[in-house]
Scaffold this motif. Structure first.
Motif, PDB file in Angstrom:
ATOM      1  N   LEU A  19       0.822  -1.212   0.000  1.00  0.00           N
ATOM      2  CA  LEU A  19       0.000   0.000   0.000  1.00  0.00           C
ATOM      3  C   LEU A  19       0.858   1.264   0.000  1.00  0.00           C
ATOM      4  CD1 LEU A  19      -2.922  -0.943   2.427  1.00  0.00           C
ATOM      5  CD2 LEU A  19      -3.024  -0.728  -0.074  1.00  0.00           C
ATOM      6  N   GLN A  20       2.044   1.206   0.600  1.00  0.00           N
ATOM      7  CA  GLN A  20       2.943   2.368   0.580  1.00  0.00           C
ATOM      8  C   GLN A  20       3.365   2.688  -0.859  1.00  0.00           C
ATOM      9  OE1 GLN A  20       3.197   4.140   3.195  1.00  0.00           O
ATOM     10  NE2 GLN A  20       3.498   2.913   5.018  1.00  0.00           N
ATOM     11  N   VAL A  21       3.612   1.658  -1.655  1.00  0.00           N
ATOM     12  CA  VAL A  21       3.965   1.861  -3.065  1.00  0.00           C
ATOM     13  C   VAL A  21       2.770   2.465  -3.803  1.00  0.00           C
ATOM     14  CG1 VAL A  21       4.620   0.716  -5.231  1.00  0.00           C
ATOM     15  CG2 VAL A  21       5.689   0.026  -3.061  1.00  0.00           C
ATOM     16  N   LEU A  22       1.594   1.938  -3.536  1.00  0.00           N
ATOM     17  CA  LEU A  22       0.381   2.482  -4.147  1.00  0.00           C
ATOM     18  C   LEU A  22       0.195   3.946  -3.751  1.00  0.00           C
ATOM     19  CD1 LEU A  22      -2.255   2.220  -5.749  1.00  0.00           C
ATOM     20  CD2 LEU A  22      -3.303   1.306  -3.650  1.00  0.00           C
ATOM     21  N   LEU A  23       0.402   4.255  -2.489  1.00  0.00           N
ATOM     22  CA  LEU A  23       0.285   5.629  -2.010  1.00  0.00           C
ATOM     23  C   LEU A  23       1.267   6.540  -2.752  1.00  0.00           C
ATOM     24  CD1 LEU A  23      -0.949   7.657   0.000  1.00  0.00           C
ATOM     25  CD2 LEU A  23       0.766   6.899   1.669  1.00  0.00           C
ATOM     26  N   ALA A  24       2.474   6.079  -2.947  1.00  0.00           N
ATOM     27  CA  ALA A  24       3.479   6.864  -3.679  1.00  0.00           C
ATOM     28  C   ALA A  24       3.040   7.085  -5.127  1.00  0.00           C
ATOM     29  CB  ALA A  24       4.835   6.161  -3.620  1.00  0.00           C
ATOM     30  N   ASP A  25       2.532   6.025  -5.763  1.00  0.00           N
ATOM     31  CA  ASP A  25       2.057   6.157  -7.145  1.00  0.00           C
ATOM     32  C   ASP A  25       0.913   7.167  -7.236  1.00  0.00           C
ATOM     33  OD1 ASP A  25       3.884   4.241  -7.977  1.00  0.00           O
ATOM     34  OD2 ASP A  25       2.396   2.626  -8.100  1.00  0.00           O
ATOM     35  N   GLU A  26      -0.015   7.088  -6.309  1.00  0.00           N
ATOM     36  CA  GLU A  26      -1.158   8.014  -6.309  1.00  0.00           C
ATOM     37  C   GLU A  26      -0.671   9.447  -6.123  1.00  0.00           C
ATOM     38  OE1 GLU A  26      -4.033   6.976  -7.193  1.00  0.00           O
ATOM     39  OE2 GLU A  26      -4.366   4.966  -6.426  1.00  0.00           O
ATOM     40  N   GLN A  27       0.305   9.647  -5.252  1.00  0.00           N
ATOM     41  CA  GLN A  27       0.821  10.989  -4.986  1.00  0.00           C
ATOM     42  C   GLN A  27       1.530  11.563  -6.219  1.00  0.00           C
ATOM     43  OE1 GLN A  27       0.323  12.604  -1.846  1.00  0.00           O
ATOM     44  NE2 GLN A  27       0.895  14.335  -3.106  1.00  0.00           N
ATOM     45  N   VAL A  28       2.319  10.742  -6.900  1.00  0.00           N
ATOM     46  CA  VAL A  28       3.005  11.207  -8.102  1.00  0.00           C
ATOM     47  C   VAL A  28       1.980  11.514  -9.206  1.00  0.00           C
ATOM     48  CG1 VAL A  28       4.590  10.513  -9.963  1.00  0.00           C
ATOM     49  CG2 VAL A  28       5.201  10.117  -7.561  1.00  0.00           C
ATOM     50  N   LEU A  29       0.983  10.667  -9.371  1.00  0.00           N
ATOM     51  CA  LEU A  29      -0.051  10.910 -10.379  1.00  0.00           C
ATOM     52  C   LEU A  29      -0.841  12.180 -10.050  1.00  0.00           C
ATOM     53  CD1 LEU A  29      -1.620  10.177 -12.898  1.00  0.00           C
ATOM     54  CD2 LEU A  29      -2.927   8.523 -11.526  1.00  0.00           C
ATOM     55  N   TYR A  30      -1.140  12.380  -8.787  1.00  0.00           N
ATOM     56  CA  TYR A  30      -1.825  13.598  -8.354  1.00  0.00           C
ATOM     57  C   TYR A  30      -1.006  14.834  -8.733  1.00  0.00           C
ATOM     58  CZ  TYR A  30      -3.279  17.364  -5.241  1.00  0.00           C
ATOM     59  OH  TYR A  30      -3.658  18.587  -4.747  1.00  0.00           O
ATOM     60  N   THR A  31       0.275  14.812  -8.426  1.00  0.00           N
ATOM     61  CA  THR A  31       1.142  15.961  -8.696  1.00  0.00           C
ATOM     62  C   THR A  31       1.242  16.225 -10.194  1.00  0.00           C
ATOM     63  OG1 THR A  31       2.370  15.552  -6.668  1.00  0.00           O
ATOM     64  CG2 THR A  31       3.462  16.910  -8.337  1.00  0.00           C
ATOM     65  N   LYS A  32       1.355  15.160 -10.980  1.00  0.00           N
ATOM     66  CA  LYS A  32       1.443  15.309 -12.430  1.00  0.00           C
ATOM     67  C   LYS A  32       0.137  15.893 -12.987  1.00  0.00           C
ATOM     68  CE  LYS A  32       3.584  11.993 -14.470  1.00  0.00           C
ATOM     69  NZ  LYS A  32       3.910  10.693 -15.108  1.00  0.00           N
ATOM     70  N   THR A  33      -0.990  15.414 -12.484  1.00  0.00           N
ATOM     71  CA  THR A  33      -2.288  15.914 -12.940  1.00  0.00           C
ATOM     72  C   THR A  33      -2.449  17.385 -12.568  1.00  0.00           C
ATOM     73  OG1 THR A  33      -3.219  13.693 -12.661  1.00  0.00           O
ATOM     74  CG2 THR A  33      -4.781  15.509 -12.885  1.00  0.00           C
ATOM     75  N   ARG A  34      -2.026  17.736 -11.376  1.00  0.00           N
ATOM     76  CA  ARG A  34      -2.111  19.134 -10.923  1.00  0.00           C
ATOM     77  C   ARG A  34      -1.205  20.028 -11.779  1.00  0.00           C
ATOM     78  NH1 ARG A  34      -4.487  21.026  -5.581  1.00  0.00           N
ATOM     79  NH2 ARG A  34      -4.645  23.184  -6.176  1.00  0.00           N
ATOM     80  N   ASN A  35      -0.024  19.546 -12.099  1.00  0.00           N
ATOM     81  CA  ASN A  35       0.893  20.289 -12.957  1.00  0.00           C
ATOM     82  C   ASN A  35       0.250  20.549 -14.322  1.00  0.00           C
ATOM     83  OD1 ASN A  35       3.144  21.331 -14.332  1.00  0.00           O
ATOM     84  ND2 ASN A  35       3.958  19.306 -14.723  1.00  0.00           N
ATOM     85  N   TYR A  36      -0.384  19.537 -14.894  1.00  0.00           N
ATOM     86  CA  TYR A  36      -1.018  19.707 -16.197  1.00  0.00           C
ATOM     87  C   TYR A  36      -2.197  20.673 -16.091  1.00  0.00           C
ATOM     88  CZ  TYR A  36       1.837  15.784 -17.846  1.00  0.00           C
ATOM     89  OH  TYR A  36       2.875  14.960 -18.188  1.00  0.00           O
ATOM     90  N   HIS A  37      -2.904  20.644 -14.996  1.00  0.00           N
ATOM     91  CA  HIS A  37      -3.992  21.602 -14.741  1.00  0.00           C
ATOM     92  C   HIS A  37      -3.454  23.031 -14.790  1.00  0.00           C
ATOM     93  CE1 HIS A  37      -7.180  23.650 -12.413  1.00  0.00           C
ATOM     94  NE2 HIS A  37      -6.218  24.058 -11.605  1.00  0.00           N
ATOM     95  N   TRP A  38      -2.309  23.256 -14.176  1.00  0.00           N
ATOM     96  CA  TRP A  38      -1.715  24.594 -14.149  1.00  0.00           C
ATOM     97  C   TRP A  38      -1.188  25.020 -15.514  1.00  0.00           C
ATOM     98  CZ3 TRP A  38       1.598  22.931  -9.419  1.00  0.00           C
ATOM     99  CH2 TRP A  38       0.850  23.067  -8.244  1.00  0.00           C
ATOM    100  N   ASN A  39      -0.715  24.062 -16.305  1.00  0.00           N
ATOM    101  CA  ASN A  39       0.044  24.399 -17.505  1.00  0.00           C
ATOM    102  C   ASN A  39      -0.609  23.988 -18.825  1.00  0.00           C
ATOM    103  OD1 ASN A  39       2.470  25.643 -16.344  1.00  0.00           O
ATOM    104  ND2 ASN A  39       2.664  23.655 -15.333  1.00  0.00           N
ATOM    105  N   VAL A  40      -1.869  23.620 -18.790  1.00  0.00           N
ATOM    106  CA  VAL A  40      -2.548  23.239 -20.033  1.00  0.00           C
ATOM    107  C   VAL A  40      -2.718  24.472 -20.925  1.00  0.00           C
ATOM    108  CG1 VAL A  40      -4.911  23.528 -19.132  1.00  0.00           C
ATOM    109  CG2 VAL A  40      -4.475  21.902 -20.982  1.00  0.00           C
ATOM    110  N   GLU A  41      -2.631  24.244 -22.229  1.00  0.00           N
ATOM    111  CA  GLU A  41      -2.846  25.300 -23.211  1.00  0.00           C
ATOM    112  C   GLU A  41      -3.721  24.750 -24.324  1.00  0.00           C
ATOM    113  OE1 GLU A  41       1.227  27.928 -22.991  1.00  0.00           O
ATOM    114  OE2 GLU A  41       1.162  26.294 -24.451  1.00  0.00           O
ATOM    115  N   GLY A  42      -4.362  25.647 -25.045  1.00  0.00           N
ATOM    116  CA  GLY A  42      -5.158  25.243 -26.196  1.00  0.00           C
ATOM    117  C   GLY A  42      -6.488  25.965 -26.236  1.00  0.00           C
ATOM    118  N   ASP A  43      -7.203  25.730 -27.353  1.00  0.00           N
ATOM    119  CA  ASP A  43      -8.478  26.411 -27.508  1.00  0.00           C
ATOM    120  C   ASP A  43      -9.559  25.866 -26.578  1.00  0.00           C
ATOM    121  OD1 ASP A  43      -8.841  23.991 -28.780  1.00  0.00           O
ATOM    122  OD2 ASP A  43      -9.411  24.849 -30.708  1.00  0.00           O
ATOM    123  N   ASN A  44      -9.289  24.739 -25.954  1.00  0.00           N
ATOM    124  CA  ASN A  44     -10.222  24.187 -24.972  1.00  0.00           C
ATOM    125  C   ASN A  44      -9.632  24.283 -23.559  1.00  0.00           C
ATOM    126  OD1 ASN A  44      -8.238  22.256 -25.286  1.00  0.00           O
ATOM    127  ND2 ASN A  44      -9.656  20.529 -25.219  1.00  0.00           N
TER     128      ASN A  44
END
Length: 157
Positions: A19-44
Motif C-alpha cells: 500500500l505504501q507503493v500504491l500511495l506513492a504512485d497516487e501521490q506522483v499521479l496527483y502531482t502530475k495531474t495538478r501540474n497539467y492543470h496549471w500548464n494546459v494550453e489550447g483552444d479548450n
C-alpha cells in the motif's frame, strides 16, 4: 494499540508495504495531474483546466483513503516526498504543455496503477488473507479504470 483483526502481523506488514507503493504512485499521479492543470494550453483551455481539476480532486480523495487504510491495518503512512519518489513505479517526464502528450502520460500512469491493483486484489485476498484490503483496492481499480477511460476519450485512435 495494535490492530487485532484476524490477520497475522507479517501479513499486515506485507500489505502495508504494498500500500505504501500504491500511495506513492497516487501521490506522483496527483502531482502530475495538478501540474497539467496549471500548464494546459489550447483552444479548450477552460474545459481541460476544469477536467484536470476534477481528476486531481478525485486522486486527493484516493490518497487520503490509501493512507488511512495503511493506518487501519496498524501501520504508519509514508508522508515525505522523498519517500514517495523512492517508492513510486511512475516516472516524471519533462514538462510539456502539449495536451495530447499530457493526456497520454496520465493514461499510461493510470494504466500502470490499474495493472498493479489487479495483482494486489488477488495477492491481498489469497496470499495475505486480507479480504478488506482486497475489496478496498478493487474499488480503487474501478475508479482508475473510469479516470483512464475519460482521459482516453480525448485521444484520437
Amino acid at each position: 494499540m495494535k490492530a487485532n483483526i484476524g490477520i497475522p502481523d507479517n501479513h499486515l506488514q506485507a500489505v502495508a508495504e504494498k500500500l505504501q507503493v500504491l500511495l506513492a504512485d497516487e501521490q506522483v499521479l496527483y502531482t502530475k495531474t495538478r501540474n497539467y492543470h496549471w500548464n494546459v494550453e489550447g483552444d479548450n483551455f477552460s474545459e481541460m483546466h476544469l477536467f484536470y481539476e476534477k481528476q486531481y480532486d478525485e486522486l486527493a480523495e484516493i490518497i487520503d483513503e490509501v493512507a488511512e487504510r495503511i493506518r487501519m491495518i496498524g501501520h504508519y503512512s509514508t508522508g515525505r516526498l522523498v519517500d514517495f519518489l523512492k517508492l513510486t513505479q511512475l516516472t516524471e517526464p519533462e514538462y510539456t504543455n502539449d495536451q495530447p502528450e499530457q493526456i497520454k502520460n496520465l493514461v499510461e500512469d493510470h494504466e500502470t496503477i490499474i495493472r498493479s491493483l489487479r495483482t494486489l486484489i488477488t495477492e491481498f485476498a489469497d496470499k495475505h488473507k486480507d479480504l478488506g484490503t482486497s475489496d478496498f483496492v478493487t474499488g480503487l481499480l474501478r475508479q482508475h479504470e473510469k479516470m483512464a477511460w475519460m482521459l482516453r476519450s480525448y485521444l484520437k485512435k
